[in-house]
Each structure stands twice: as C-alpha cells, then as structure tokens.
Design a protein around this motif. Structure first.
Motif, PDB file in Angstrom:
ATOM      1  N   ARG A  99      -4.137   3.781 -19.833  1.00 61.09           N
ATOM      2  CA  ARG A  99      -3.172   4.768 -20.315  1.00 61.09           C
ATOM      3  C   ARG A  99      -3.833   5.747 -21.287  1.00 61.09           C
ATOM      4  O   ARG A  99      -3.628   6.956 -21.219  1.00 61.09           O
TER       5      ARG A  99
ATOM      6  N   ASP B  72       3.624   4.261 -16.703  1.00 59.18           N
ATOM      7  CA  ASP B  72       4.999   4.059 -17.183  1.00 59.18           C
ATOM      8  C   ASP B  72       5.113   4.531 -18.633  1.00 59.18           C
ATOM      9  O   ASP B  72       4.601   3.888 -19.552  1.00 59.18           O
ATOM     10  N   GLY B  73       5.765   5.672 -18.849  1.00 57.00           N
ATOM     11  CA  GLY B  73       5.980   6.159 -20.215  1.00 57.00           C
ATOM     12  C   GLY B  73       5.181   7.403 -20.537  1.00 57.00           C
ATOM     13  O   GLY B  73       4.279   7.807 -19.810  1.00 57.00           O
TER      14      GLY B  73
ATOM     15  N   GLN C 156       1.187   0.468 -14.016  1.00 50.85           N
ATOM     16  CA  GLN C 156       1.718   0.081 -15.323  1.00 50.85           C
ATOM     17  C   GLN C 156       1.365   1.132 -16.376  1.00 50.85           C
ATOM     18  O   GLN C 156       2.176   1.452 -17.252  1.00 50.85           O
TER      19      GLN C 156
ATOM     20  N   ASP D   8       4.509  10.828 -17.910  1.00 50.68           N
ATOM     21  CA  ASP D   8       5.660  11.015 -17.045  1.00 50.68           C
ATOM     22  C   ASP D   8       5.590  12.325 -16.267  1.00 50.68           C
ATOM     23  O   ASP D   8       6.508  12.661 -15.528  1.00 50.68           O
TER      24      ASP D   8
ATOM     25  N   HIS E 250       8.278  -0.064 -12.258  1.00 47.56           N
ATOM     26  CA  HIS E 250       7.769   0.615 -13.450  1.00 47.56           C
ATOM     27  C   HIS E 250       8.436   1.970 -13.656  1.00 47.56           C
ATOM     28  O   HIS E 250       8.108   2.676 -14.633  1.00 47.56           O
ATOM     29  N   GLY E 251       9.313   2.339 -12.725  1.00 41.81           N
ATOM     30  CA  GLY E 251      10.008   3.604 -12.864  1.00 41.81           C
ATOM     31  C   GLY E 251       9.175   4.820 -12.511  1.00 41.81           C
ATOM     32  O   GLY E 251       9.504   5.942 -12.919  1.00 41.81           O
ATOM     33  N   VAL E 252       8.097   4.617 -11.750  1.00 44.12           N
ATOM     34  CA  VAL E 252       7.212   5.741 -11.412  1.00 44.12           C
ATOM     35  C   VAL E 252       7.174   6.002  -9.907  1.00 44.12           C
ATOM     36  O   VAL E 252       6.365   6.826  -9.446  1.00 44.12           O
TER      37      VAL E 252
END
Length: 388
Positions: free
Chosen positions: A341, A235-236, A232, A240, A264-266
């Motif tokens: 993060r 993500d962002g 999580q 990236d 999560h697009g990773v």
C-alpha cells in the motif's frame, strides 16, 4: 560460484543442443530457450533441440486448468524426466565432437543445467512448506529428482539466474557438486518497448479513461505472485482511484480472485483479462506494474514491464535487487499489504514519466545478445574440460 564477463569467446562450440520440453516464443522457459537459440545462431553456431517430441511424448496433451490439468502436467514432467533422460543420453551420444548440451527442464543429462527455480524454496516462501510438498506429489518428485541431479554431479555446470538464487540452491541442496555460475535472463527490447498508441486504444476497450491511474499485475500463480496482497492493499485511501488490470490465471482462479476483490470493496476497479499470449497491450495501457511475489528464480516479467517503460512496485525476489533502484525506476516493498500500500502511494505521487525512462534504460542492459554471449564464454571452459 564463478562469474563470466560479456567478452567475445576464444572457443566457439561446434553445436549447442538445448534440452527443454519445447522451444517457442512467448513466455516461460520455452521462450528463454527460443531467444538463446536465435542469438547463438546469429553468432554462427549450429543449434539443435531435444524436446518432448524427441522423447516420444507427443501424445501427452498440453496441461489445462483444474485437476485434469495438474495430472497432465505431472505426466509430462515424469515422462520427460524418466524416458526423456534415457533418450536424451542416446541423442547426445551421437552428437559431433565440440557439442555443448544445455538442459533447462526435468531431464537428468546435459553438460549445463539451468536452474529456473527451486520448488522447495517456492513452498517455503509461501509458508507451511511441508504441507504444500506432501499435498502435491509432483513437488516431492521434483525435490527428490533435483537432489539426485545436484548431489550426483550429473552436469558440469549449474547456471543460476541470480546471485541470491545461487545461495538458495546451496542452502536447499548443501551437497551441490557441479560448479555454479550466475547468468541472468534477457529481455527482447525490440519486442518490449513503450507504445503510447496502444495505451489509448486498449484503455478504451476496458472502459478506462485516459487519465485513470492504472496498475498491471501479470502472473499465473496468483497466490505465490502476490495478487491477494495487492487486492488488500487497494482497499482504502489513497488507492480508491487506482484501477488494476490482472493478466493471467485460470477461470477458477479468476473467479476466486474476483470474489476476494469484492470482499475488499475493490471489485469494480479490478479488471481480469485472463491468460494472454501477448501481454504487451496490457503493459502499454498501464502506468506501472505491481508484483509482490513471494518467490521468483528470476521474474522475467519485471524486465519486460521495464522494457515497456513501466516502473515496478516489487518485492526483493529474483532479479529485482539487481534491476530496480528504489525511487529511481521502481519501488521495492515487502510482501505485506501495508508495505505494498505504501509502495503504491509512493508510485501514485512520483514522476512516472521519468521513472519509466529509467526503467527502460535498465532493461536495455539485459539484452538477449549479451546473455547469449555470456553463455558462450562459459561454454569455452566446459569444452576445455570435456577435451581432457
């Protein structure tokens, strides 16, 4: 709680017997017993083992993945606790005078018990502890067994791996009768050390470029050790650009974690390599470790990474408060995606080379030779009490 300094002992045991399902190099409790055995032998002390083999449990297979694996693990724990306790008592009765016995797992006899983790605290740290305990009969069995262990005073000493763990033990089992001491785990600083050559070769095998930003996560229990939080957190921006190498996990766990990474697009930046007997190549290819675990009795993998020259982003569990100096050799975070993060952001903009040097120096203060001598210093008091 008593502390023992790392000084040459006045009284050496004649023999040290370790009680543990197996003794072997690698990872986990078995490796702790292995390294202690090696160091005690270097001190000229005779050693012996009481393992699952001596408890006539050779017929029990090694646990595998899935439901069958969990049932096998439960059978091994139950056998070593019940049959093992009876047979270990008989085994110890025939040991020569001057013997000290050290129990690492399950069995309910031994002069010294090493607390490698408290199941109730592990469940509490992840939330819904009662449900987790009831859902897994092995957890309930372990909790009840250790309530007997500590409440009846079955050992002369209890070794906790950190001061925090000593407090957790007394909070979980308020009627702890044996005196407790704090002796941490060690790390093999000869086996775990920086290796720039492995970095390039293993990056190529995973399709990673030499200048890619790469973090490593090592752990079998993805949920408790914080992999979902890491995914999580990736993500962002500014993460990236970060690749994550995941070491450990069963095929089922990896499949689910890969789905989470995709959500999560990773997914393309997360590389699952499965369970590895030797994690060093994956430590060597990485820039830092990320380890936001909810609970660790010690977290030896943190020291192993630091010995390889990796700074670590980690939560305040196990050995972390004692070995990580925030901003110097690692980053201390909370077990939340936002905090992890931010920890990753700080690491990506830090002097990783300088932090890695400091991480290695911190690990060198925790050699197995030093830890083994701390145990021997404590054994002198145990032998003195046994002689009364």
């Amino acid at each position: 709680m008593t502390q023992h300094n790392d000084v040459p002992p006045q009284i050496l045991p004649r023999r040290i017997v370790q009680i543990v399902p197996s003794v072997e190099p690698g990872r986990g409790v078995e490796a702790v017993a292995y390294h202690l055995e090696q160091e005690w032998q270097r001190l000229g002390i005779e050693t012996a083992r009481f393992t699952l083999v001596e408890a006539h449990g050779r017929w029990l297979p090694d646990p595998g993945p899935g439901v069958v694996g969990k049932m096998t693990l439960a059978a091994r724990v139950f056998w070593f606790t019940t049959v093992g306790s009876f047979m270990a008592a008989r085994f110890l009765a025939h040991q020569p005078r001057g013997t000290v016995s050290v129990c690492h797992n399950d069995v309910l006899v031994g002069d010294v018990y090493v607390n490698h983790g408290i199941v109730a605290e592990a469940m509490r740290a992840r939330g819904h502890s009662l449900l987790r305990m009831v859902r897994n009969p092995l957890h309930l069995f372990t909790w009840l067994r250790d309530a007997l262990r500590y409440g009846l005073g079955l050992h002369q000493r209890v070794v906790n791996l950190t001061g925090v763990e000593d407090g957790i033990l007394r909070r979980t089992y308020p009627r702890v009768r044996p005196p407790s001491v704090v002796i941490g785990n060690g790390v093999d600083t000869d086996r775990y050390q920086p290796d720039p050559e492995d970095r390039v070769a293993y990056r190529r095998r995973l399709g990673l470029a030499e200048d890619d930003a790469v973090a490593v996560f090592v752990g079998h229990e993805f949920g408790r050790k914080g992999l979902p939080v890491v995914l999580q957190a990736m993500d962002g921006e500014p993460h990236d650009i970060l690749h994550l190498v995941v070491v450990g996990g069963t095929p089922d766990m990896i499949t689910q974690a890969a789905r989470d990474a995709d959500l999560h697009g990773v997914g393309p930046r997360v590389h699952f390599v499965g369970e590895q007997l030797d994690p060093r190549p994956y430590l060597h290819l990485s820039d830092f470790m990320v380890f936001p675990s909810a609970y660790e009795s010690y977290g030896l993998v943190v020291l192993e990474a630091m010995a390889c020259g990796l700074p670590v982003v980690a939560t305040r569990v196990g050995c972390v408060p004692e070995v990580i100096d925030d901003g110097v050799n690692g980053i201390v975070v909370e077990p939340s995606a936002d905090s992890v993060r931010e920890g990753i952001r700080r690491m990506l903009t830090a002097d990783l080379s300088g932090m890695g040097i400091q991480a290695r120096r911190a690990a060198e203060d925790h050699s197995w030779s030093r830890i083994a001598r701390e145990y021997v210093g404590m054994f002198a008091a145990v032998l003195s009490e046994k002689a009364r």
